[in-house]
Design an enzyme around this catalytic site. Structure first.
Site, mmCIF file in Angstrom:
data_model
loop_
_atom_site.group_PDB
_atom_site.id
_atom_site.type_symbol
_atom_site.label_atom_id
_atom_site.label_comp_id
_atom_site.label_asym_id
_atom_site.label_seq_id
_atom_site.Cartn_x
_atom_site.Cartn_y
_atom_site.Cartn_z
ATOM 1 N N HIS A 17 0.841 -1.200 0.000
ATOM 2 C CA HIS A 17 0.000 0.000 0.000
ATOM 3 C C HIS A 17 0.882 1.257 0.000
ATOM 4 O O HIS A 17 0.602 2.227 -0.703
ATOM 5 C CB HIS A 17 -0.887 0.066 1.251
ATOM 6 C CG HIS A 17 -1.896 -1.037 1.382
ATOM 7 N ND1 HIS A 17 -1.959 -1.858 2.480
ATOM 8 C CD2 HIS A 17 -2.903 -1.436 0.554
ATOM 9 C CE1 HIS A 17 -2.962 -2.716 2.330
ATOM 10 N NE2 HIS A 17 -3.541 -2.497 1.169
ATOM 11 N N LYS A 41 -15.660 -9.063 6.206
ATOM 12 C CA LYS A 41 -15.176 -9.895 7.311
ATOM 13 C C LYS A 41 -14.827 -9.011 8.499
ATOM 14 O O LYS A 41 -14.496 -7.851 8.337
ATOM 15 C CB LYS A 41 -13.911 -10.655 6.878
ATOM 16 C CG LYS A 41 -14.209 -11.884 6.074
ATOM 17 C CD LYS A 41 -13.059 -12.890 6.091
ATOM 18 C CE LYS A 41 -11.680 -12.282 5.990
ATOM 19 N NZ LYS A 41 -10.602 -13.243 5.902
ATOM 20 N N ARG A 90 -1.611 -5.710 -8.356
ATOM 21 C CA ARG A 90 -0.453 -6.549 -8.052
ATOM 22 C C ARG A 90 -0.181 -7.532 -9.167
ATOM 23 O O ARG A 90 0.935 -7.689 -9.612
ATOM 24 C CB ARG A 90 -0.718 -7.356 -6.768
ATOM 25 C CG ARG A 90 -0.547 -6.571 -5.530
ATOM 26 C CD ARG A 90 -1.208 -7.259 -4.379
ATOM 27 N NE ARG A 90 -2.649 -7.114 -4.461
ATOM 28 C CZ ARG A 90 -3.464 -7.253 -3.445
ATOM 29 N NH1 ARG A 90 -2.985 -7.598 -2.287
ATOM 30 N NH2 ARG A 90 -4.751 -7.084 -3.591
ATOM 31 N N SER A 128 -2.578 -7.690 2.901
ATOM 32 C CA SER A 128 -2.810 -7.624 4.356
ATOM 33 C C SER A 128 -3.083 -9.026 4.895
ATOM 34 O O SER A 128 -2.634 -9.385 5.986
ATOM 35 C CB SER A 128 -4.011 -6.728 4.657
ATOM 36 O OG SER A 128 -3.782 -5.426 4.184
HETATM 37 P P1 ADP Z 1 -9.336 -4.288 -0.710
HETATM 38 O O1 ADP Z 1 -9.920 -5.340 0.167
HETATM 39 O O2 ADP Z 1 -10.293 -3.241 -1.175
HETATM 40 O O3 ADP Z 1 -8.451 -4.836 -1.809
HETATM 41 P P2 ADP Z 1 -6.944 -3.423 0.563
HETATM 42 O O4 ADP Z 1 -6.786 -2.516 1.700
HETATM 43 O O5 ADP Z 1 -6.334 -4.776 0.710
HETATM 44 O O6 ADP Z 1 -8.479 -3.468 0.287
HETATM 45 O O7 ADP Z 1 -6.337 -2.766 -0.740
HETATM 46 C C1 ADP Z 1 -6.573 -1.452 -1.106
HETATM 47 C C2 ADP Z 1 -5.944 -1.222 -2.442
HETATM 48 O O8 ADP Z 1 -4.552 -1.463 -2.363
HETATM 49 C C3 ADP Z 1 -6.457 -2.143 -3.554
HETATM 50 O O9 ADP Z 1 -6.483 -1.401 -4.754
HETATM 51 C C4 ADP Z 1 -5.406 -3.213 -3.636
HETATM 52 O O10 ADP Z 1 -5.341 -3.790 -4.932
HETATM 53 C C5 ADP Z 1 -4.167 -2.403 -3.334
HETATM 54 N N1 ADP Z 1 -3.075 -3.219 -2.811
HETATM 55 C C6 ADP Z 1 -3.103 -4.076 -1.780
HETATM 56 N N2 ADP Z 1 -1.891 -4.662 -1.609
HETATM 57 C C7 ADP Z 1 -1.088 -4.148 -2.577
HETATM 58 C C8 ADP Z 1 0.275 -4.373 -2.976
HETATM 59 N N3 ADP Z 1 1.051 -5.253 -2.367
HETATM 60 N N4 ADP Z 1 0.747 -3.659 -4.030
HETATM 61 C C9 ADP Z 1 -0.056 -2.781 -4.660
HETATM 62 N N5 ADP Z 1 -1.335 -2.543 -4.386
HETATM 63 C C10 ADP Z 1 -1.857 -3.222 -3.344
#
Ligand code: ADP
Length: 172
Positions: A17, A41, A90, A128
């Site tokens: 992120h 969740k 990703r 995450s």
């Molecule tokens: P969601 O459940 O909406 O995917 P996240 O908080 O996991 O929520 O992700 C928010 C955003 O960050 C999404 O666009 C996701 O694709 C992106 N994201 C998550 N992990 C990464 C990563 N390792 N590299 C780039 N973008 C990421």
């Protein structure tokens, strides 16, 4: 320079992120990192905790603001006067879901554009969920998350462990 909203669950924020946030700060005037209140969740971290971890991790960026939203993302983006949504990509596996979301958001709000940013390859495996899994099993996540998150994870997991591994009943 336009304002962009970067929405997500951020449960918790990872270096993946942060990679997207850093790129976004270089392209957009203001980046609003918007933490979703509604989640399918039960999150490990409360909304307040997820926001506090982001505030700490983004402290060096002058043009980043951490906020939260509930309900439709497009309603929030409109209320902020922003015209852009940032999503991170990703791998190809992210694409189908992200395309679906982007097209639905366009149908709901044609004036809002979704912009995709590619992560650095070193973060392409990072989520995450996997960070929580590794930390739960005792693995080190030091190079995968901001410092504050590593600390928060170990205290959240030991508190949770305390609850889950309730004292066994005393044998009579
Ligand atoms: P969601 O459940 O909406 O995917 P996240 O908080 O996991 O929520 O992700 C928010 C955003 O960050 C999404 O666009 C996701 O694709 C992106 N994201 C998550 N992990 C990464 C990563 N390792 N590299 C780039 N973008 C990421």
């Amino acid at each position: 320079m336009p304002t962009a909203v970067y929405p997500g669950a951020f449960d918790p924020v990872t270096n993946g992120h942060m990679n997207i946030i850093r790129r976004a700060t270089q392209v957009f005037g203001e980046v609003i990192v918007a933490v979703a209140e509604d989640m399918e969740k039960e999150p490990l971290f409360s909304l307040e905790e997820r926001m506090a971890l982001l505030v700490e991790a983004c402290a060096d960026y002058e043009n980043v603001r951490v906020d939260c939203f509930r309900g439709l993302l497009v309603d929030y983006v409109r209320a902020q006067g922003a015209g852009l949504v940032i999503r991170g990509l990703r791998a190809v596996s992210d694409f189908e879901y992200e395309l679906q979301m982007a097209l639905m958001n366009r149908r709901l709000a044609p004036e809002i554009e979704t912009v995709f940013m590619m992560t650095d390859s070193e973060y392409s495996f990072l989520s995450s969920r996997i960070v929580k899994e590794v930390a739960t099993l005792g693995g080190s996540v030091a190079s995968l998350v901001p410092n504050g998150v590593e600390r928060a994870l170990s205290s959240a997991l030991s508190a949770k462990g305390g609850k889950t591994n309730a004292d066994p009943p005393i044998a009579r």
